[in-house]
Design an enzyme around this catalytic site. Structure first.
Site, PDB file in Angstrom:
ATOM      1  N   ASP A  93       0.854  -1.183   0.000  1.00 37.75           N
ATOM      2  CA  ASP A  93       0.000   0.000   0.000  1.00 37.75           C
ATOM      3  C   ASP A  93       0.896   1.240   0.000  1.00 37.75           C
ATOM      4  O   ASP A  93       2.116   1.141   0.039  1.00 37.75           O
ATOM      5  CB  ASP A  93      -0.957  -0.017   1.183  1.00 37.75           C
ATOM      6  CG  ASP A  93      -0.246   0.035   2.536  1.00 37.75           C
ATOM      7  OD1 ASP A  93       0.974   0.266   2.536  1.00 37.75           O
ATOM      8  OD2 ASP A  93      -0.910  -0.150   3.556  1.00 37.75           O
ATOM      9  N   PHE A  97      -3.634   4.756   3.806  1.00 34.66           N
ATOM     10  CA  PHE A  97      -4.548   4.348   4.868  1.00 34.66           C
ATOM     11  C   PHE A  97      -4.164   4.983   6.203  1.00 34.66           C
ATOM     12  O   PHE A  97      -5.023   5.249   7.049  1.00 34.66           O
ATOM     13  CB  PHE A  97      -4.586   2.830   5.009  1.00 34.66           C
ATOM     14  CG  PHE A  97      -5.610   2.354   6.010  1.00 34.66           C
ATOM     15  CD1 PHE A  97      -6.959   2.376   5.705  1.00 34.66           C
ATOM     16  CD2 PHE A  97      -5.216   1.916   7.264  1.00 34.66           C
ATOM     17  CE1 PHE A  97      -7.918   1.961   6.633  1.00 34.66           C
ATOM     18  CE2 PHE A  97      -6.167   1.498   8.200  1.00 34.66           C
ATOM     19  CZ  PHE A  97      -7.519   1.516   7.877  1.00 34.66           C
ATOM     20  N   ASP A 270      -7.757  -7.968   0.550  1.00 30.41           N
ATOM     21  CA  ASP A 270      -6.798  -8.134   1.640  1.00 30.41           C
ATOM     22  C   ASP A 270      -7.473  -7.722   2.926  1.00 30.41           C
ATOM     23  O   ASP A 270      -8.421  -6.922   2.916  1.00 30.41           O
ATOM     24  CB  ASP A 270      -5.544  -7.276   1.431  1.00 30.41           C
ATOM     25  CG  ASP A 270      -5.785  -5.835   1.892  1.00 30.41           C
ATOM     26  OD1 ASP A 270      -5.354  -5.514   3.014  1.00 30.41           O
ATOM     27  OD2 ASP A 270      -6.425  -5.064   1.153  1.00 30.41           O
ATOM     28  N   CYS A 308     -12.084 -29.639   7.610  1.00 31.87           N
ATOM     29  CA  CYS A 308     -10.873 -28.942   7.163  1.00 31.87           C
ATOM     30  C   CYS A 308      -9.680 -29.891   7.214  1.00 31.87           C
ATOM     31  O   CYS A 308      -9.518 -30.662   8.159  1.00 31.87           O
ATOM     32  CB  CYS A 308     -10.621 -27.728   8.061  1.00 31.87           C
ATOM     33  SG  CYS A 308      -9.124 -26.804   7.653  1.00 31.87           S
ATOM     34  N   CYS A 310      -6.429 -28.754   7.002  1.00 34.71           N
ATOM     35  CA  CYS A 310      -5.200 -28.006   7.261  1.00 34.71           C
ATOM     36  C   CYS A 310      -4.375 -28.700   8.343  1.00 34.71           C
ATOM     37  O   CYS A 310      -4.869 -29.590   9.051  1.00 34.71           O
ATOM     38  CB  CYS A 310      -5.516 -26.561   7.673  1.00 34.71           C
ATOM     39  SG  CYS A 310      -6.026 -26.344   9.399  1.00 34.71           S
ATOM     40  N   CYS A 313      -6.007 -28.648  11.899  1.00 38.88           N
ATOM     41  CA  CYS A 313      -7.167 -29.528  12.086  1.00 38.88           C
ATOM     42  C   CYS A 313      -6.789 -31.008  11.986  1.00 38.88           C
ATOM     43  O   CYS A 313      -7.445 -31.853  12.604  1.00 38.88           O
ATOM     44  CB  CYS A 313      -8.243 -29.187  11.066  1.00 38.88           C
ATOM     45  SG  CYS A 313      -9.026 -27.582  11.371  1.00 38.88           S
ATOM     46  N   HIS A 339      -4.721 -21.915  10.541  1.00 38.57           N
ATOM     47  CA  HIS A 339      -6.041 -22.407  10.153  1.00 38.57           C
ATOM     48  C   HIS A 339      -6.872 -21.317   9.478  1.00 38.57           C
ATOM     49  O   HIS A 339      -7.492 -21.557   8.423  1.00 38.57           O
ATOM     50  CB  HIS A 339      -6.801 -22.942  11.363  1.00 38.57           C
ATOM     51  CG  HIS A 339      -8.256 -23.163  11.070  1.00 38.57           C
ATOM     52  ND1 HIS A 339      -8.719 -24.291  10.427  1.00 38.57           N
ATOM     53  CD2 HIS A 339      -9.347 -22.370  11.285  1.00 38.57           C
ATOM     54  CE1 HIS A 339     -10.027 -24.196  10.262  1.00 38.57           C
ATOM     55  NE2 HIS A 339     -10.430 -23.036  10.783  1.00 38.57           N
TER      56      HIS A 339
END
Length: 381
Positions: A93, A97, A270, A308, A310, A313, A339
């Site tokens: 960026d 912001f 994002d 899940c 991942c 998990c 996760h």
């Protein structure tokens, strides 16, 4: 141009699209979610872990890296990619912001913005040209024009003055970027502003499109406005943006808003949401939120999300994760962050598949029902 957008398919159910964004550090499948690595790191995650879970691009923060460690140090290190050991695309960026988030520490002038550092109170000055120079030092694949993000709500006259200044700043950014010869290696996106006002969004979009940026982002949303307003603004703004260039909705990362944003034509997102709430023990699952710190999980020896696959998990239970948080063990933050990012990246993969099969609306309805959201009027995550 440094990047090129390739359209692959439009969903017959919704008009959402999938594509490929070709960059100097690799090709990105869109629509995509970008994990946020503000200080050249996605908190608790290694670059290798990010790659393992399917992160195709990450975002870093110009303002914060300018302060620490300094863009000159990153330049001497060979750029942000080498500095943080990440060989895939990076978006930075512009510091715009912080014009919004540090409103009590800054003064906006036509030339740029005067800040007081949030670290030590020292005086800082950030102009469109300076924001370009910092991002040139960082060496990101995609860099953002310096803009002002108006708050919500804001008077229309204030927002009108703001977008007109943002357009002037965008032109200065683009002229400096091209003059310095960086446009062949780094793509510069313009940022559409305009608050909740349809005519100002249209004005901002038209002025930026006339400058012919290689991509466009929509800023000034997810800053406190109700989601129906955000969705309306997207519906009214996206038609003004070119179909052959990427569209990026800044600062949005709740599952419902990702799906709704894609349906309205957005390619890139994002947000710090998945990593921030993970560090507080809140996780995203196919059945909605799970706050693993809660006592009810003390003897729950099942995974966060049985659906899940991942690493978290597959290997750990809610009871163990709760134990880690209750004892302030860093591993707990790592596992929940892993996760949550995996969950959102997998969600985007599933969205792309649904578009490919012309089934995105069916996917949305099934996901919302499972997640516990009202399809017509989803509450905030």
């Amino acid at each position: 141009m440094a990047i090129r957008y390739e359209h692959i398919k439009t969903c017959k159910q919704t008009g959402a699209r999938i594509g490929k964004l070709h960059t100097p550090h690799g090709t990105i499948d869109t629509p995509i979610f970008m994990p946020v690595g503000t200080l050249a790191t996605v908190k608790t995650m290694t670059p290798e872990e990010l790659a393992d879970i399917g992160s195709q691009i990450i975002l870093s923060n110009t303002y914060h890296l300018w302060l620490r460690p300094g863009s000159d140090i990153i330049r001497e290190a060979g750029g942000l990619h080498k500095f943080m050991n990440w060989d895939r695309p990076i978006l930075t960026d512009s510091g715009g912001f912080q014009v919004f988030s540090l409103s009590d520490r800054r003064k906006i002038e036509e030339e740029g913005v005067h800040f007081r550092s949030h670290l030590d109170g020292s005086k800082l000055f950030l102009s469109p040209e300076k924001a370009m120079d910092i991002q040139h030092d960082l060496g990101s694949d995609i860099m953002m024009a310096f803009d002002e993000c108006p708050p919500f709500p804001a008077e229309k006259k204030y927002v009108k003055d703001s977008i007109e200044r943002t357009s002037r700043w965008a032109e200065r950014c683009l002229n400096h970027h091209v003059k310095e010869g960086h446009d062949k290696n780094q793509a510069l996106f313009g940022i559409v502003q305009g608050g909740e006002y349809s005519d100002l969004r249209a004005q901002s979009a038209k002025e930026l499109v006339a400058m012919d940026f290689p991509g466009y982002s929509i800023g000034g949303l997810s800053v406190g406005e109700p989601k129906p307003i955000m969705y309306r603004v997207l519906e009214e703004t996206v038609p003004f943006l070119p179909e052959d260039k990427p569209r990026y909705l800044m600062g949005v990362g709740s599952p419902d808003a990702l799906i709704e944003g894609v349906i309205r034509g957005i390619d890139m997102f994002d947000c710090v949401l998945p990593t921030r709430i993970a560090r507080n023990g809140t996780t995203m699952t196919s059945k909605g939120r799970v706050v693993v710190k809660n006592k009810k999980f003390e003897r729950d020896f099942t995974p966060l999300d049985p659906g899940c696959d991942c690493y978290t998990c597959r290997n750990y239970t809610k009871a163990y994760l709760r134990h880690l948080f209750k004892t302030d063990e860093i591993l707990g933050l790592r596992l929940t962050t892993y996760h949550n990012l995996y969950f959102l990246l997998k969600l985007m993969e599933d969205i792309r598949t649904a578009i490919l099969n012309d089934q995105l609306m069916d996917f949305k309805e099934a996901f919302f029902e499972s997640y516990g959201l009202n399809v017509e009027n989803p509450k905030n995550f």
